[in-house]
Design a protein around this motif. Structure first.
Motif, PDB file in Angstrom:
ATOM      1  N   ARG A 102     -62.759 -10.664 -85.498  1.00 36.01           N
ATOM      2  CA  ARG A 102     -61.925 -11.854 -85.306  1.00 36.01           C
ATOM      3  C   ARG A 102     -61.195 -12.248 -86.590  1.00 36.01           C
ATOM      4  NH1 ARG A 102     -62.576 -13.927 -80.282  1.00 36.01           N
ATOM      5  NH2 ARG A 102     -64.587 -13.657 -79.266  1.00 36.01           N
ATOM      6  N   PRO A 106     -54.677 -11.266 -84.690  1.00 39.27           N
ATOM      7  CA  PRO A 106     -54.828 -11.085 -83.237  1.00 39.27           C
ATOM      8  C   PRO A 106     -54.059  -9.872 -82.707  1.00 39.27           C
ATOM      9  CG  PRO A 106     -54.485 -13.394 -83.733  1.00 39.27           C
ATOM     10  CD  PRO A 106     -54.283 -12.636 -85.031  1.00 39.27           C
ATOM     11  N   SER A 107     -52.901  -9.608 -83.248  1.00 40.62           N
ATOM     12  CA  SER A 107     -52.111  -8.463 -82.773  1.00 40.62           C
ATOM     13  C   SER A 107     -52.826  -7.137 -83.029  1.00 40.62           C
ATOM     14  CB  SER A 107     -50.739  -8.455 -83.439  1.00 40.62           C
ATOM     15  OG  SER A 107     -50.882  -8.346 -84.854  1.00 40.62           O
ATOM     16  N   LEU A 109     -55.924  -6.596 -82.611  1.00 33.49           N
ATOM     17  CA  LEU A 109     -56.991  -6.412 -81.621  1.00 33.49           C
ATOM     18  C   LEU A 109     -56.483  -6.328 -80.195  1.00 33.49           C
ATOM     19  CD1 LEU A 109     -59.667  -8.877 -83.015  1.00 33.49           C
ATOM     20  CD2 LEU A 109     -59.406  -6.432 -83.436  1.00 33.49           C
ATOM     21  N   ALA A 110     -55.199  -6.508 -80.000  1.00 33.83           N
ATOM     22  CA  ALA A 110     -54.628  -6.571 -78.658  1.00 33.83           C
ATOM     23  C   ALA A 110     -54.965  -5.349 -77.809  1.00 33.83           C
ATOM     24  CB  ALA A 110     -53.114  -6.767 -78.727  1.00 33.83           C
TER      25      ALA A 110
END
Length: 127
Positions: A102, A106-107, A109-110
């Motif tokens: 985390r 975020p991108s 882990l997409a």
């Protein structure tokens, strides 16, 4: 003609305040959502790396550690903002380390596959 090696492009995991940064060679293609009490309460997704795939770790004075049940691994968190950042096994001959996925953008882990681990009971993956 000499060939230059391509530079390793670091991928950075960073806590909320930015004090703790961890560099790896690649973002994870798979992450683990563990249901043990510690992982559940801290809200982490673990990405696992071999020791040599982690390019840099924070200075020890930037994190506090907690050893669940006093055994096996030290969980690190940022001393400033409190984010759980990574874990390191106490037995350094163990190759696997965990980084809180985390902390990656975020991108990054997409497209990662999320695996669900029953760390509260069997220790097995549920999928």
């Amino acid at each position: 003609m000499r060939h230059r090696r391509a530079p390793i492009l670091k991928k950075i995991a960073s806590c909320h305040c930015g004090a703790v940064q961890i560099a790896v060679s690649d973002y994870p293609s798979e992450v683990t959502d563990c249901n043990c009490s510690l992982c559940h309460k801290s809200g982490v997704l673990w990405s696992y790396y071999s020791a040599d795939a982690i390019l840099s770790l924070p200075e020890p004075n930037l994190t506090d550690t907690y050893a669940w049940n006093g055994h096996h691994v030290d969980f690190h968190r940022c001393r400033t903002c409190g984010c759980v950042t990574h874990w390191i096994p106490r037995d350094l001959t163990r190759e696997r380390r965990g980084i809180n996925a985390r902390l990656f953008p975020p991108s990054a882990l997409a497209a990662a596959r999320i695996r669900h681990r029953d760390g509260a009971n069997t220790g097995k993956y549920l999928d």
